[in-house]
Write a protein that holds these residues in place. Structure first.
Motif, PDB file in Angstrom:
ATOM      1  N   TYR A   1       0.836  -1.193   0.000  1.00 14.35           N
ATOM      2  CA  TYR A   1       0.000   0.000   0.000  1.00 14.35           C
ATOM      3  C   TYR A   1       0.883   1.260   0.000  1.00 14.35           C
ATOM      4  N   PRO A   2       1.046   1.882  -1.191  1.00 12.04           N
ATOM      5  CA  PRO A   2       1.896   3.080  -1.316  1.00 12.04           C
ATOM      6  C   PRO A   2       1.428   4.228  -0.426  1.00 12.04           C
ATOM      7  N   ALA A   3       0.107   4.276  -0.096  1.00 13.88           N
ATOM      8  CA  ALA A   3      -0.383   5.374   0.741  1.00 13.88           C
ATOM      9  C   ALA A   3       0.182   5.300   2.159  1.00 13.88           C
ATOM     10  N   PHE A   4       0.695   4.128   2.515  1.00 15.22           N
ATOM     11  CA  PHE A   4       1.313   3.949   3.840  1.00 15.22           C
ATOM     12  C   PHE A   4       2.757   4.433   3.735  1.00 15.22           C
ATOM     13  N   THR A   5       2.978   5.716   3.982  1.00 14.72           N
ATOM     14  CA  THR A   5       4.261   6.380   3.744  1.00 14.72           C
ATOM     15  C   THR A   5       5.281   6.035   4.824  1.00 14.72           C
ATOM     16  N   ARG A   6       6.505   6.568   4.595  1.00 17.69           N
ATOM     17  CA  ARG A   6       7.582   6.342   5.562  1.00 17.69           C
ATOM     18  C   ARG A   6       7.219   6.929   6.926  1.00 17.69           C
ATOM     19  N   ARG A   7       6.498   8.072   6.886  1.00 22.90           N
ATOM     20  CA  ARG A   7       6.093   8.686   8.153  1.00 22.90           C
ATOM     21  C   ARG A   7       5.139   7.767   8.906  1.00 22.90           C
ATOM     22  N   HIS A   8       4.238   7.113   8.167  1.00 20.65           N
ATOM     23  CA  HIS A   8       3.332   6.170   8.807  1.00 20.65           C
ATOM     24  C   HIS A   8       4.099   4.952   9.346  1.00 20.65           C
ATOM     25  N   GLU A   9       5.112   4.522   8.550  1.00 23.33           N
ATOM     26  CA  GLU A   9       5.935   3.391   9.018  1.00 23.33           C
ATOM     27  C   GLU A   9       6.615   3.734  10.337  1.00 23.33           C
ATOM     28  N   GLU A  10       7.179   4.934  10.397  1.00 22.42           N
ATOM     29  CA  GLU A  10       7.885   5.325  11.626  1.00 22.42           C
ATOM     30  C   GLU A  10       6.928   5.412  12.807  1.00 22.42           C
ATOM     31  N   ARG A  11       5.717   5.920  12.515  1.00 17.38           N
ATOM     32  CA  ARG A  11       4.736   6.034  13.591  1.00 17.38           C
ATOM     33  C   ARG A  11       4.311   4.642  14.084  1.00 17.38           C
ATOM     34  N   ALA A  12       4.071   3.721  13.146  1.00 20.24           N
ATOM     35  CA  ALA A  12       3.690   2.358  13.515  1.00 20.24           C
ATOM     36  C   ALA A  12       4.817   1.666  14.265  1.00 20.24           C
ATOM     37  N   ARG A  13       6.066   1.900  13.811  1.00 19.12           N
ATOM     38  CA  ARG A  13       7.220   1.296  14.472  1.00 19.12           C
ATOM     39  C   ARG A  13       7.344   1.815  15.906  1.00 19.12           C
ATOM     40  N   TYR A  14       7.056   3.097  16.079  1.00 15.09           N
ATOM     41  CA  TYR A  14       7.120   3.693  17.422  1.00 15.09           C
ATOM     42  C   TYR A  14       6.157   2.990  18.365  1.00 15.09           C
ATOM     43  N   PHE A  15       4.888   2.818  17.914  1.00 15.50           N
ATOM     44  CA  PHE A  15       3.895   2.178  18.779  1.00 15.50           C
ATOM     45  C   PHE A  15       4.268   0.731  19.088  1.00 15.50           C
ATOM     46  N   ILE A  16       4.773   0.028  18.071  1.00 14.89           N
ATOM     47  CA  ILE A  16       5.171  -1.373  18.282  1.00 14.89           C
ATOM     48  C   ILE A  16       6.335  -1.452  19.260  1.00 14.89           C
ATOM     49  N   ASP A  17       7.361  -0.591  19.052  1.00 12.42           N
ATOM     50  CA  ASP A  17       8.523  -0.602  19.957  1.00 12.42           C
ATOM     51  C   ASP A  17       8.107  -0.286  21.391  1.00 12.42           C
ATOM     52  N   GLU A  18       7.260   0.732  21.547  1.00 15.23           N
ATOM     53  CA  GLU A  18       6.823   1.123  22.883  1.00 15.23           C
ATOM     54  C   GLU A  18       6.012   0.002  23.546  1.00 15.23           C
ATOM     55  N   ALA A  19       5.095  -0.587  22.767  1.00  9.00           N
ATOM     56  CA  ALA A  19       4.249  -1.631  23.334  1.00  9.00           C
ATOM     57  C   ALA A  19       5.058  -2.863  23.724  1.00  9.00           C
ATOM     58  N   ILE A  20       5.934  -3.324  22.829  1.00  8.66           N
ATOM     59  CA  ILE A  20       6.726  -4.528  23.129  1.00  8.66           C
ATOM     60  C   ILE A  20       7.702  -4.259  24.263  1.00  8.66           C
ATOM     61  N   SER A  21       8.278  -3.068  24.312  1.00  8.83           N
ATOM     62  CA  SER A  21       9.186  -2.723  25.422  1.00  8.83           C
ATOM     63  C   SER A  21       8.437  -2.737  26.749  1.00  8.83           C
ATOM     64  N   PHE A  22       7.212  -2.203  26.723  1.00  5.94           N
ATOM     65  CA  PHE A  22       6.401  -2.197  27.940  1.00  5.94           C
ATOM     66  C   PHE A  22       6.049  -3.622  28.375  1.00  5.94           C
TER      67      PHE A  22
END
Length: 405
Positions: free
Chosen positions: A118-139
């Motif tokens: 999905y091209p509409a899922f930009t790099r900014r969206h990737e970074e935002r999703a990665r942030y939530f995943i990193d925070e959640a898994i770290s928690f």
């Protein structure tokens, strides 16, 4: 139509939700194939999956709302359960961290795969999703580790408590063994001392017969007294050894206390009256049949009555049986004898310990026998004594002896 900034993350969350089973299986495959995770090989599918699907669901909700705070309590609850279960399953902390890091890698791989589709899922969206995943898994990782540490500390405290209790019990047993050893050594010393005295006097009597035939009667009287004393010592030793060595379950029976009372009175009247004493008898008419061991009750009463007569020069001996409450009865023996001094009251129940009255015959085992028999019959032994005034023994027995208690 342009997508709102949050819409691509919502769509990605829906994708993760749809792929939740697939992602969980991919993660479990990575765990099974990891050489450092040895404990996972022993787990079933359900045991390994554990609370991971629920954690993924909460992560999807966080991505949809772009807010971890809303789902943090649910993630924390599931992470605690995950950590607690892994502790019970034998995981080490490094294994727990490793398996959750593999989950992170699977989810990060899902971001990359989704972005390619999905091209509409930009790099900014990737970074935002990665942030939530990193925070959640770290928690989740931190919470699970804390729970493992809590369980470990709880287990350490439990083992420490058990060890302290076991150590305390061991010290008590060592003390009891030491006291038992000292008691037996004291018993041996006392027996040897008494036997030596008896034999010395007996030898003197024989020498007197040999050297002075005219004093044969005196020597024989002395020898007979020593034989009688030695017989008393042996008889009491035999009785005490039987009481101590009888570890077998004893039989209980229905006992007519009135009949036992009359039998005891008939047995002790000659001894009491021979010393010019009066025997006062009291029996409670409300006291009927009890369940206990007749022979042991008789031994207790005879020992107390014999002692009362032995240590009383003038006055009376009182023998009493009466009801004591709804479920107990009392055996009471009192006298107007020499009494027991305060300094002697702690030791008169020990083997070969007697009050300081050398003119009274005996070897000091009667009350030791009474104490042990009372323990066997669940009797509560009490006594009061005043020197020069007399002594009272009271034993509270159950109306129905429970030998299983």
């Amino acid at each position: 139509m342009a997508l709102k900034p949050s819409q691509p993350l919502r769509l990605f969350a829906e994708h993760l939700r749809e792929q939740r089973i697939n992602l969980t299986e991919r993660w479990m495959k990575a765990v099974f194939n990891d050489a450092d995770l040895t404990e996972s090989d022993r787990l079933t599918y359900e045991q390994l999956a554990d609370h991971v699907p629920a954690i993924l669901e909460e992560l999807c909700s966080a991505l949809e709302d772009q807010d971890l705070d809303q789902v943090e309590p649910s993630i924390e609850r599931n992470a605690k359960l995950h950590g607690r279960l892994r502790w019970k399953q034998g995981y080490r902390i490094d294994e727990l961290v490793r398996e959750l890091d593999l989950l992170r890698q699977v989810l990060l791989g899902a971001i990359f795969g989704y972005a390619e589709q999905y091209p509409a899922f930009t790099r900014r969206h990737e970074e935002r999703a990665r942030y939530f995943i990193d925070e959640a898994i770290s928690f989740v990782t931190l919470t699970s580790i804390r729970e493992v540490m809590t369980e470990r500390d709880r287990k350490i405290d439990e083992y420490t408590g058990r060890l302290e209790r076991a150590n305390h019990e061991l010290l008590l047993k060592q003390k009891l063994v030491g006291e038992l050893y000292e008691s037996r050594m004291q018993l041996t010393r006392s027996v040897v001392h008494d036997l030596r005295n008896f034999l010395n006097v007996f030898s003197m009597a024989l020498q007197m017969i040999a050297r002075a035939p005219a004093r044969t009667d005196t020597a024989l009287a002395l020898a007979n007294r020593q034989v009688g004393d030695m017989k008393t010592l042996v008889d009491e030793l035999v009785e005490y050894s039987i009481v101590l060595g009888d570890t077998n379950a004893f039989a209980t029976e229905a006992i007519d206390l009135r009949a036992l009372f009359d039998e005891l009175v008939a047995a002790c009247v000659p001894t009491v009256e021979a010393k010019g004493l009066r025997l006062v008898q009291r029996f409670d008419r409300e006291l009927g049949t009890v369940v206990s061991n007749r022979l042991k009750l008789k031994q207790i009463a005879l020992n107390l009555l014999s002692n009362a007569a032995k240590y009383t020069k003038v006055g009376e001996v009182e023998f009493d049986m009466h009801v004591c409450g709804e479920s107990q009865w009392c055996l009471r023996v009192s006298d107007t004898g020499v009494g027991i001094g305060a300094a002697d009251q702690e030791r008169v129940f020990k083997e070969f310990e007697r009050a300081n009255h050398e003119d009274v015959p005996g070897v000091g085992l009667g009350l030791a026998i009474v104490r042990e028999l009372c323990r066997t019959l669940h009797g509560d032994l009490r006594f009061a004594s005043h020197e020069g005034e007399g002594t009272t023994f009271e034993i509270i027995f159950p109306l129905r002896l429970d030998t299983d208690g």
